[in-house]
Scaffold this motif. Sequence first.
Motif: not given
Lengths: 248, 323
Positions: B127, B130-131, B133
Amino acid sequence: MLEVRDLCKSFGGLDVTKKVSFALEPGERRVVLGPNGAGKTTLFNLLVGELLPTSGDILINGASVTALSVDQRAMAGMSRSYQKNNLFEDFTVRENLALAAAAGLSKEKWIARDSFHDPEVREIVLDVANQVALTDILDAPVHSASYGNRRQLEVGLALATRPKILLMDEPTSGVGPGMIGAFNKLISDLPRDLTVVIIEHDLDLAFDVADRITVLNYGDVVFEGTPDETRGNQIVRDIYLGDWQADA
Amino acid sequence: MFHQTPARSFTLAVVLAALVAYATFGGFFAREIVIEIAILAILAISLDFVAGFGGMVSLFHGAVMGLSAYGYSVLTAKFGIHPIPAAFAGIFLAASFGAAVAAIASRTSGIFFIMATLAFGQMLYTIIFKSRWLGGDDGMGGIPRFDASWIGLDFNDSLQFAIFAVFGIAVCYGIAALLLRSAFGRTMCGIHGNEPRMRALGVSTWKHKTAAFAISSAIAGVAGVFAAQHTQYISPELLFWTVSGEVLIVVILGGLGTLVGPVLGAAIFVLLKHEVGNYTDHWHIVVGLLLIVTVMAGGRGIYGQAEHWITGRSRKARESLNA
């Protein structure tokens, strides 16, 4: 105190417990007899919640505990000892009893205080050690204790939670005649308000300590009565005493 | 059952004093090593708490540490929140994640438990990886250290930060030791010893294990806050499962279930990595050989083996005196 209604348990096609019903008065001493494979230990496993029944109901003081987990039933006042020793092998006798005593007092979750140094826990540990005659080896690790001592501790662990209902699964299995006498005395010395269920193979001990006897055979209750009635009963002689005499 | 023996207190004091001395007299590079040791030691304490005493071997402690590091970094670098509440938030986040995973995983045991923690840890890694942000695989920078000017300290000074990190080991060790000596810790050891019997005595074992994991994860979270402040830059690599594997090796190397052993193990591991790393990139071979030797010697780890010898000798000495 403890009531069982139409309790059934099947493993696949095998019915191990068939419509077992009985009721225990507070303070009653009940002995469960039956030949090997009669379903005695299965009955205990159902009572304490280690197995879930196929149907039927288990009640403590009139309230159903059938849906409760093992630990919740223990909190409701039920405690058992095992046929095969089931101890904390790496700890000392004192630590074993203290773990049980702390759990019985609901002090096992304290994060700021040590249960092993709690006065109430210590009192129970000494008390129970005295009851099961382990005072001399309190600080010995369990794995170094003799088989007989471990049998005593097995019962001690069950007693240390200060239960209302005590279930003992063959407390004298594998011990000599001397210790059977000691267990007999231990059971007669238990407080009279403690309800006790014992699975027992030693018939002298069974007849001595029991108020009432329940006889299981192939998962059925085939007889229930006082020790005197049990002695004279023909069905019991045929299915249990007969076998026992043949074995001897 | 946990015992804070004099030998353990002595070993801890020696290791901590040696780290402080090394940081003080060893120059900048030594300080970096000391901080690295401190982060690994705190993580190892948190893992030993559940694995050594609770019997719950985990492969997601790296992910928990990373989560706390990301929590701290996002709050400080992205939202400008004060570092101290941000650190608590990061630790809380780690504890919550640990509790949530344990609530599910502690219904299993052994290899299934390990695999469950590995899976949840890798999920978290993916997670964050891949983020966009959170910077994805580039990571995040601009992370501040604690501002300790109000007590006259400057943590941007590498020596002061190194000593602060060593202080962090002491505090985390103290918390873990106190908890292990409490009723909670006793019960956790009991669950490790014989879980079905503990349940039969009236203990809700999965709740207890969940709480133990939350505590352990909080300590791992402390390591995460240090890790973020140390390099002032974090990347998803911090959460990768090999980090958890490495700390498991450190715990086994030092002595599973001794609490001080993992601290010693962390120091040895990091020093070996740098010393052997001077000669070859394959420093893992040396660590691997050392691990094999300690496991073959009885699996007690370096500290555990020493403790075993010393107590064995003193017992023999006592027996010969009595004889």
